[in-house]
Design a protein around this motif. Structure first.
Motif, PDB file in Angstrom:
ATOM      1  N   GLU A  12      12.765  -5.323 -11.347  1.00 15.74           N
ATOM      2  CA  GLU A  12      13.583  -4.708 -10.330  1.00 15.74           C
ATOM      3  C   GLU A  12      12.238  -4.085  -9.072  1.00 15.74           C
ATOM      4  OE1 GLU A  12      16.251  -0.856 -10.290  1.00 15.74           O
ATOM      5  OE2 GLU A  12      15.613  -2.055 -11.765  1.00 15.74           O
ATOM      6  N   ARG A  13      12.556  -4.588  -8.430  1.00 17.24           N
ATOM      7  CA  ARG A  13      12.542  -3.919  -7.407  1.00 17.24           C
ATOM      8  C   ARG A  13      13.089  -2.570  -6.421  1.00 17.24           C
ATOM      9  NH1 ARG A  13       8.797  -4.458  -4.195  1.00 17.24           N
ATOM     10  NH2 ARG A  13       8.714  -5.644  -2.352  1.00 17.24           N
ATOM     11  N   THR A  14      12.163  -1.776  -6.122  1.00 16.59           N
ATOM     12  CA  THR A  14      12.290  -0.878  -5.512  1.00 16.59           C
ATOM     13  C   THR A  14      13.538  -1.380  -3.896  1.00 16.59           C
ATOM     14  OG1 THR A  14      10.610  -0.834  -4.589  1.00 16.59           O
ATOM     15  CG2 THR A  14      10.791   0.855  -5.927  1.00 16.59           C
ATOM     16  N   LYS A  15      14.216  -0.522  -3.703  1.00 16.90           N
ATOM     17  CA  LYS A  15      14.922  -0.195  -2.048  1.00 16.90           C
ATOM     18  C   LYS A  15      14.440   0.456  -1.220  1.00 16.90           C
ATOM     19  CE  LYS A  15      18.277  -3.009  -4.300  1.00 16.90           C
ATOM     20  NZ  LYS A  15      17.571  -2.905  -5.629  1.00 16.90           N
ATOM     21  N   LYS A  16      14.305   0.136   0.011  1.00 15.79           N
ATOM     22  CA  LYS A  16      14.476   0.908   0.744  1.00 15.79           C
ATOM     23  C   LYS A  16      15.673   1.714   1.443  1.00 15.79           C
ATOM     24  CE  LYS A  16      12.765  -3.091   4.222  1.00 15.79           C
ATOM     25  NZ  LYS A  16      13.108  -2.990   6.104  1.00 15.79           N
ATOM     26  N   ARG A  18      11.460   2.668   0.584  1.00 19.20           N
ATOM     27  CA  ARG A  18      10.725   2.948  -0.799  1.00 19.20           C
ATOM     28  C   ARG A  18       9.408   3.476  -0.802  1.00 19.20           C
ATOM     29  NH1 ARG A  18      10.738  -3.056   1.054  1.00 19.20           N
ATOM     30  NH2 ARG A  18      12.005  -4.217  -0.504  1.00 19.20           N
ATOM     31  N   GLN A  19       9.341   4.272  -1.853  1.00 15.55           N
ATOM     32  CA  GLN A  19       8.169   4.458  -1.662  1.00 15.55           C
ATOM     33  C   GLN A  19       7.024   4.075  -2.098  1.00 15.55           C
ATOM     34  OE1 GLN A  19       7.142   7.759  -0.062  1.00 15.55           O
ATOM     35  NE2 GLN A  19       8.959   7.543   0.487  1.00 15.55           N
ATOM     36  N   THR A  20       7.413   3.189  -3.202  1.00 14.41           N
ATOM     37  CA  THR A  20       6.668   2.100  -4.003  1.00 14.41           C
ATOM     38  C   THR A  20       6.880   1.449  -3.462  1.00 14.41           C
ATOM     39  OG1 THR A  20       8.021   2.491  -5.462  1.00 14.41           O
ATOM     40  CG2 THR A  20       6.005   3.799  -6.032  1.00 14.41           C
ATOM     41  N   GLY A  21       6.429   0.106  -3.861  1.00 11.27           N
ATOM     42  CA  GLY A  21       6.549  -1.544  -3.603  1.00 11.27           C
ATOM     43  C   GLY A  21       6.816  -1.409  -1.989  1.00 11.27           C
ATOM     44  N   GLU A 201       0.846   5.515  -6.180  1.00  9.64           N
ATOM     45  CA  GLU A 201       2.219   5.514  -5.249  1.00  9.64           C
ATOM     46  C   GLU A 201       1.941   6.402  -3.320  1.00  9.64           C
ATOM     47  OE1 GLU A 201       2.992   9.389  -8.071  1.00  9.64           O
ATOM     48  OE2 GLU A 201       2.715   7.292  -8.185  1.00  9.64           O
ATOM     49  N   ASN A 223       5.646  -3.021  -8.034  1.00  7.86           N
ATOM     50  CA  ASN A 223       6.044  -2.420  -7.161  1.00  7.86           C
ATOM     51  C   ASN A 223       4.948  -1.589  -6.159  1.00  7.86           C
ATOM     52  OD1 ASN A 223       9.289  -2.780  -6.493  1.00  7.86           O
ATOM     53  ND2 ASN A 223       9.473  -1.904  -8.677  1.00  7.86           N
TER      54      ASN A 223
END
Length: 256
Positions: A12-16, A18-21, A201, A223
């Motif tokens: 699972e990728r973080t969404k904009k 983003r703090q990570t990824g 992060e 991420n």
């Protein structure tokens, strides 16, 4: 994240926003057409654009390019070397005016090319953090200058305390100094020691080479924050993050 078809067992990728990824892309003088193509093809995966070193000084359509990226929701900042070029000429206030002139919301504070007292560097971070979001870069562009791990940690922490949003681990656009040996090999002990004290992060690791990107993704996951990514490598990097390229193909499957 854009998905053209269903595929199970994908990280699972973080969404904009983003703090990570986080993926920071290096623009080394792309044309307006190339910038538009980047936005069209992979803007979803680009979190911020760095106009490398002082390329913004000579690029003929600077405002148009900045406006193009920002209108697509992609922030822009000027390379740390430009900050250093202003500072060494005693033009810090002029630098701040440039940020305002172009409507920039981010700035990089670095000392990779100049010798700058660290307390003074932190003071620049404090001043700029009242104006923009600050990314501070740690590490030297001089391959002969080896900074011990405790010093990396100390500088990263004090710069975060001074108001930096994230700290950047120096590697240059070639990925052969700072975090890496001149061969491009990761200074593994350095990275692992940094991570004992600084939250992952809060760090953007400059990793322009594919082998470096793979190493960090295997260590810290899909991420991890990565920087100095070439425009043509954004989508390839995203497939590495998702375990959809040979380099990380088996790495994530075992986690499901």
């Amino acid at each position: 994240m854009l998905e053209n078809y269903a595929l199970s067992k994908v990280p699972e990728r973080t969404k904009k926003p983003r703090q990570t990824g986080f993926t920071m892309v290096m623009d080394k003088g792309s044309s307006l057409r190339e910038a538009a193509d980047l936005i069209e093809t992979c803007g979803e995966y680009v979190d911020i654009i760095k106009l490398g070193w002082a390329t913004s000084y000579v690029f003929p359509k600077l405002k148009e390019k900045i406006d193009l990226y920002q209108s697509a929701g992609i922030p822009v900042y000027l390379g740390g070397t430009l900050f250093e070029a202003f500072v060494i000429r005693d033009q810090f206030e002029d630098y701040r005016k440039v940020l305002d002139k172009y409507g920039l919301k981010y700035a990089e504070v670095s000392d990779g090319s100049i010798t700058l007292d660290h307390d003074r560097k932190c003071e620049y971070i404090r001043q700029l953090s009242g104006q923009v979001t600050v990314l501070s870069e740690v590490g030297s562009k001089d391959a002969a200058k080896i900074i011990p791990p405790y010093k990396w940690i100390e500088q990263m922490q004090t710069e975060l305390d001074a108001g930096a949003w994230k700290v950047i681990g120096e590697a240059r656009e070639g990925g052969n100094v700072g975090l890496f040996r001149d061969s491009g090999e990761v200074r593994q002990g350095l990275v692992e020691e940094i991570l004992t004290k600084i939250p992952f992060e809060r760090i953007i690791w400059e990793a322009p080479q594919k082998t470096q990107q793979v190493w960090f993704i295997k260590l810290l996951g899909a991420n991890v924050n990565l920087g100095n990514i070439a425009p043509q490598e954004v989508i390839p990097l995203e497939t590495i993050r998702l375990g959809l390229r040979g380099d990380t193909f088996d790495h994530f499957l075992s986690q499901f």
